[in-house]
Design an enzyme around this catalytic site. Structure first.
Site, short mmCIF file in Angstrom:
data_model
loop_
_atom_site.label_atom_id
_atom_site.label_comp_id
_atom_site.label_asym_id
_atom_site.label_seq_id
_atom_site.Cartn_x
_atom_site.Cartn_y
_atom_site.Cartn_z
CB CYS A 149 5.88 -9.25 2.88
SG CYS A 149 5.86 -11.00 2.54
N PRO A 195 -2.86 -4.84 6.25
CG PRO A 195 -3.77 -6.43 7.69
CD PRO A 195 -2.46 -5.86 7.24
CB SER A 238 -0.39 0.79 5.36
OG SER A 238 0.39 -0.34 5.69
N GLY A 275 10.89 -1.29 -11.57
CA GLY A 275 11.00 -2.41 -12.50
C GLY A 275 9.78 -3.31 -12.45
CD GLN A 285 -19.73 -6.30 -26.25
OE1 GLN A 285 -19.57 -6.62 -25.07
NE2 GLN A 285 -20.91 -6.15 -26.80
CD GLU A 330 4.46 -5.02 -8.92
OE1 GLU A 330 5.42 -4.28 -8.64
OE2 GLU A 330 4.49 -6.25 -8.80
C1 LIG Z 1 -4.16 -10.10 -6.12
C2 LIG Z 1 -3.30 -9.15 -5.36
C3 LIG Z 1 -1.95 -9.48 -5.14
C4 LIG Z 1 -1.14 -8.62 -4.40
N1 LIG Z 1 0.16 -8.99 -4.15
C5 LIG Z 1 0.93 -8.24 -3.30
C6 LIG Z 1 2.22 -8.69 -2.88
O1 LIG Z 1 2.70 -9.75 -3.32
N2 LIG Z 1 2.91 -7.94 -1.99
C7 LIG Z 1 2.42 -6.78 -1.49
O2 LIG Z 1 3.10 -6.16 -0.70
N3 LIG Z 1 1.19 -6.32 -1.87
C8 LIG Z 1 0.43 -7.03 -2.74
N4 LIG Z 1 -0.82 -6.59 -3.12
C9 LIG Z 1 -1.36 -5.38 -2.50
C10 LIG Z 1 -1.46 -4.20 -3.47
O3 LIG Z 1 -0.20 -3.73 -3.75
C11 LIG Z 1 -2.39 -3.18 -2.79
O4 LIG Z 1 -3.71 -3.71 -2.81
C12 LIG Z 1 -2.35 -1.83 -3.49
O5 LIG Z 1 -1.11 -1.20 -3.28
C13 LIG Z 1 -3.47 -0.89 -3.00
O6 LIG Z 1 -3.51 -0.83 -1.63
P1 LIG Z 1 -4.92 -1.00 -0.87
O7 LIG Z 1 -5.55 -2.24 -1.39
O8 LIG Z 1 -4.66 -0.90 0.59
O9 LIG Z 1 -5.81 0.22 -1.35
P2 LIG Z 1 -5.80 1.70 -0.73
O10 LIG Z 1 -4.42 2.21 -0.62
O11 LIG Z 1 -6.63 1.70 0.51
O12 LIG Z 1 -6.57 2.48 -1.86
C14 LIG Z 1 -8.00 2.50 -2.01
C15 LIG Z 1 -8.31 3.46 -3.15
O13 LIG Z 1 -7.87 4.79 -2.82
C16 LIG Z 1 -6.99 5.27 -3.81
N5 LIG Z 1 -5.99 6.14 -3.19
C17 LIG Z 1 -5.25 5.90 -2.07
N6 LIG Z 1 -4.42 6.92 -1.83
C18 LIG Z 1 -4.64 7.85 -2.78
C19 LIG Z 1 -4.12 9.15 -3.05
N7 LIG Z 1 -3.16 9.68 -2.31
N8 LIG Z 1 -4.60 9.82 -4.12
C20 LIG Z 1 -5.55 9.27 -4.91
N9 LIG Z 1 -6.08 8.05 -4.71
C21 LIG Z 1 -5.64 7.34 -3.66
C22 LIG Z 1 -6.37 4.02 -4.42
O14 LIG Z 1 -5.85 4.27 -5.71
C23 LIG Z 1 -7.57 3.08 -4.44
O15 LIG Z 1 -8.38 3.35 -5.55
C24 LIG Z 1 -1.65 -7.40 -3.89
C25 LIG Z 1 -3.00 -7.07 -4.14
C26 LIG Z 1 -3.81 -7.93 -4.87
C27 LIG Z 1 -5.24 -7.54 -5.09
#
Ligand SMILES: Cc1cc2nc3c(=O)[nH]c(=O)nc-3n(C[C@H](O)[C@H](O)[C@H](O)COP(=O)(O)OP(=O)(O)OC[C@H]3O[C@@H](n4cnc5c(N)ncnc54)[C@H](O)[C@@H]3O)c2cc1C
Length: 379
Positions: free
Chosen positions: A123, A127, A129, A239, A335, A362
């Site tokens: 975790c 929401p 970050s 990893g 495709q 990740e």
């Molecule tokens: C199915 C699923 C399972 C998940 N499982 C886990 C889990 O088990 N544990 C956990 O902790 N998290 C989990 N996540 C969360 C996942 O790691 C995050 O969604 C991911 O890190 C992106 O964060 P965000 O969704 O807040 O997007 P944001 O950080 O808001 O990014 C939005 C867009 O902006 C881009 N962006 C942001 N900052 C920059 C920058 N500095 N430069 C360029 N581009 C940037 C991003 O690449 C993205 O395209 C999961 C997500 C999904 C969809």
């Protein structure tokens, strides 16, 4: 330099592949429809040593290298990338515990994690970050007995399903140095979960918010030292990025194998479609890309195993390259199946949906480029 797998590595791959084909592949679509993976699967995987793949042997784990572990995830993903990726998250948590927790904590928690009686979730995301994970706000207030947690984690794989949550919380100042890692067991008062998210792929694993409302945990549930949690969380991710890449690779290989077979059987304009040179070139391009992806992934794993100073950069580069190559491949395979590729029975559309998220989690692939560029500029 030797690019061949050892006999032992080949045996590890074969064992994981055989398990996946027998115990996962026949059920993958049902589990997807059910939105859950039967918990009885995990102890079976643990019997093969897959509950603590790179937990040290002294701690009761399998003590495999990161490269060996990528073979397991590549092979299991040939059956179902959603199941394999879920196992990767559990393993990431188990490794964090083995690397940073006290001996007492390990003795208390690891045996059941290794037997997968205890399934672990990771975790970090909230929401507000995701990529900027060090901005996390979930607070752990110190008390005489331990900590009281308040806040919400978002997108947690296994939220509401897992038995314990390895959680990054703020115990101090703003920024990475104020973050610690704690262990929250299911059933702890004040721990609750949001509704299961309705997702594009990875549908067999439940994803949900994890909420902490005055959730009290004992002091003993701190993993390692206060203030080092962000470092632990990031170390786990190098990893994790290899594993998720391996999941893309295995699934893409399955799609390509299915496509080769399909194209030899499907006829158009009087011949099987694998006789059209334009399509042969597309097969060749996919083969070249997947072989390059495999070699790059294994090089990055080797860098992590040998403690190379540029291991983090290579893990990031490989994650970006392999997950995108994987998604391109499965999309092309769909495709080449024509309309049938769009039908669930042909086994390709699920892979297109499952692999898409590998470019997002990740660390997004934009963040992978950021890590790569930072290392280049620093050099
Ligand atoms: C199915 C699923 C399972 C998940 N499982 C886990 C889990 O088990 N544990 C956990 O902790 N998290 C989990 N996540 C969360 C996942 O790691 C995050 O969604 C991911 O890190 C992106 O964060 P965000 O969704 O807040 O997007 P944001 O950080 O808001 O990014 C939005 C867009 O902006 C881009 N962006 C942001 N900052 C920059 C920058 N500095 N430069 C360029 N581009 C940037 C991003 O690449 C993205 O395209 C999961 C997500 C999904 C969809």
């Amino acid at each position: 330099m030797d690019f061949a797998l050892t006999e032992e590595q080949t045996a590890i791959f074969d064992m994981a592949y055989a398990f996946g084909q027998e115990h996962i592949a026949p059920h993958a679509r049902t589990w997807e429809k059910d939105g859950t993976i039967p918990k009885s699967l995990w102890p079976q995987l643990a019997e093969l040593g897959f509950g603590g793949l790179y937990v040290s042997e002294e701690s009761g784990g399998s003590g495999l290298s990161r490269l060996d572990a990528t073979l397991v995830f590549e092979a299991l993903s040939m059956a179902c990338p959603s199941v394999a990726a879920f196992l990767s998250i559990h393993n990431m948590c188990a490794r964090m515990i083995d690397s940073y927790a006290s001996d007492d904590f390990k003795a208390r928690v690891l045996p059941k994690a290794l037997s997968m009686e205890t399934v672990l979730s990771y975790c970090l995301t909230e929401p507000g970050s995701g990529s900027d994970a060090a901005a996390l706000k979930t607070r752990a207030q110190k008390t005489n007995e331990g900590y009281v947690l308040n806040g919400t984690k978002a997108f947690i794989s296994g939220g509401g399903y897992s038995d314990a949550y390895v959680t990054m919380v703020r115990t101090g100042e703003d920024g990475p140095k104020g973050i610690s890692t704690v262990y929250v067991e299911d059933g702890t008062p004040g721990l609750s979960f949001g509704a299961a998210e309705d997702k594009m792929g990875w549908c067999s694993q439940p994803t949900a918010q994890v909420q902490f409302d005055d959730c009290a945990i004992p002091h003993d549930n701190l993993i390692g030292e206060e203030g080092k949690g962000f470092r632990y969380a990031m170390a786990g991710l190098d990893g994790g990025r290899l594993n998720i890449s391996a999941c893309s690779l295995g699934a893409a290989q399955t799609a390509l194998d299915l496509t080769l077979q399909y194209m030899s059987e499907r006829k158009a304009f009087g011949q099987s479609i694998d006789q059209f040179q334009a399509l042969q070139f597309r097969l060749a391009d996919m083969e070249i890309e997947l072989q390059a992806a495999r070699t790059f992934l294994r090089q990055a794993a080797w860098k992590l195993d040998t403690g190379a100073p540029d291991a983090t950069k290579f893990c990031a580069m490989a994650k970006k390259f392999v997950t995108e190559a994987g998604s391109r491949t499965v999309d092309q395979c769909l495709q080449l199946h024509g309309g049938y590729g769009y039908l669930a029975d042909y086994g390709i559309e699920k892979l297109v949906r499952d692999l898409r998220v590998h470019q997002i989690l990740e660390g997004t692939n934009e963040i992978m480029r950021l890590i790569t560029a930072r290392h280049m500029l620093a050099g």
